[in-house]
Scaffold this motif. Structure first.
Motif, short mmCIF file in Angstrom:
data_model
loop_
_atom_site.label_atom_id
_atom_site.label_comp_id
_atom_site.label_asym_id
_atom_site.label_seq_id
_atom_site.Cartn_x
_atom_site.Cartn_y
_atom_site.Cartn_z
N THR A 70 0.84 -1.19 0.00
CA THR A 70 0.00 0.00 0.00
C THR A 70 0.87 1.24 0.00
O THR A 70 1.83 1.34 0.76
N HIS A 75 -6.52 9.25 -4.00
CA HIS A 75 -7.69 9.02 -3.14
C HIS A 75 -7.30 8.45 -1.78
O HIS A 75 -8.12 7.88 -1.08
N THR A 78 -3.53 3.39 -1.54
CA THR A 78 -3.85 2.62 -2.74
C THR A 78 -3.01 1.36 -2.75
O THR A 78 -1.79 1.42 -2.63
N PRO A 102 -13.49 7.95 -7.30
CA PRO A 102 -13.51 7.43 -5.93
C PRO A 102 -14.23 6.09 -5.81
O PRO A 102 -13.83 5.24 -5.02
N GLY A 103 -15.28 5.87 -6.60
CA GLY A 103 -16.00 4.60 -6.55
C GLY A 103 -15.15 3.44 -7.01
O GLY A 103 -15.15 2.36 -6.40
N HIS A 105 -11.90 3.38 -6.97
CA HIS A 105 -10.85 3.22 -5.96
C HIS A 105 -11.36 2.41 -4.78
O HIS A 105 -10.71 1.48 -4.31
N ARG A 106 -12.56 2.74 -4.28
CA ARG A 106 -13.15 2.00 -3.15
C ARG A 106 -13.36 0.53 -3.52
O ARG A 106 -13.05 -0.37 -2.73
N ALA A 107 -13.88 0.27 -4.72
CA ALA A 107 -14.13 -1.11 -5.15
C ALA A 107 -12.82 -1.89 -5.24
O ALA A 107 -12.76 -3.06 -4.86
N TRP A 108 -11.76 -1.25 -5.75
CA TRP A 108 -10.45 -1.89 -5.84
C TRP A 108 -9.94 -2.27 -4.46
O TRP A 108 -9.51 -3.39 -4.22
N GLU A 109 -9.98 -1.32 -3.54
CA GLU A 109 -9.48 -1.56 -2.18
C GLU A 109 -10.30 -2.64 -1.48
O GLU A 109 -9.75 -3.51 -0.81
N GLN A 110 -11.62 -2.61 -1.63
CA GLN A 110 -12.47 -3.63 -1.00
C GLN A 110 -12.17 -5.02 -1.54
O GLN A 110 -12.13 -5.99 -0.79
N GLU A 113 -8.83 -6.11 -0.04
CA GLU A 113 -8.98 -6.39 1.40
C GLU A 113 -9.67 -7.73 1.65
O GLU A 113 -9.47 -8.34 2.69
#
Length: 118
Positions: A70, A75, A78, A102-103, A105-110, A113
């Motif tokens: 990371t 955002h 990452t 941002p959407g 980015h959030r989907a990628w991180e989720q 994870e």
């Protein structure tokens, strides 16, 4: 991380339409291809991924480990998925490169994870 999980990541990216940047490093250059995953095909241990305007081929039998790294991006934090072979050399990198919404980015991180840690 099991090598088949790398294939599952590409398949998931294709099914949800999430763009990705894939880098294939060598001693002299890092070749990048970015965009949405159009096709993921397995031929024995060979994984063929068509994305953006390029094709990446990965021998899943050569995959020995993965590392989730990371760093700071536009955002916030990452993540990058680095895939290594038996010589501990990085053979492919998956990340969000450049400006994504941002959407995305959030989907990628989720998604990253949710991957198993062992």
């Amino acid at each position: 991380m099991d090598a088949t999980l790398v294939a599952a990541v590409f398949e998931h990216l294709g099914s949800v339409g999430l763009p990705v940047c894939v880098g294939v490093p060598s001693r002299a250059v890092l070749q990048l291809s970015a965009g949405r995953v159009h096709l993921v095909e397995r031929i024995r241990t060979l994984l063929v991924v068509s994305l953006g305007h390029g094709v990446v081929e990965l021998d899943l039998a050569a995959v020995r480990s993965c590392l989730l790294v990371t760093s700071w991006g536009p955002h916030g934090p990452t993540s990058t998925l680095e895939v290594y072979d038996a010589r501990s050399e990085c053979v492919v990198v998956l990340t969000q490169l450049g400006i994504v919404g941002p959407g995305a980015h959030r989907a990628w991180e989720q998604m990253l994870e949710s991957l198993p840690t062992a």
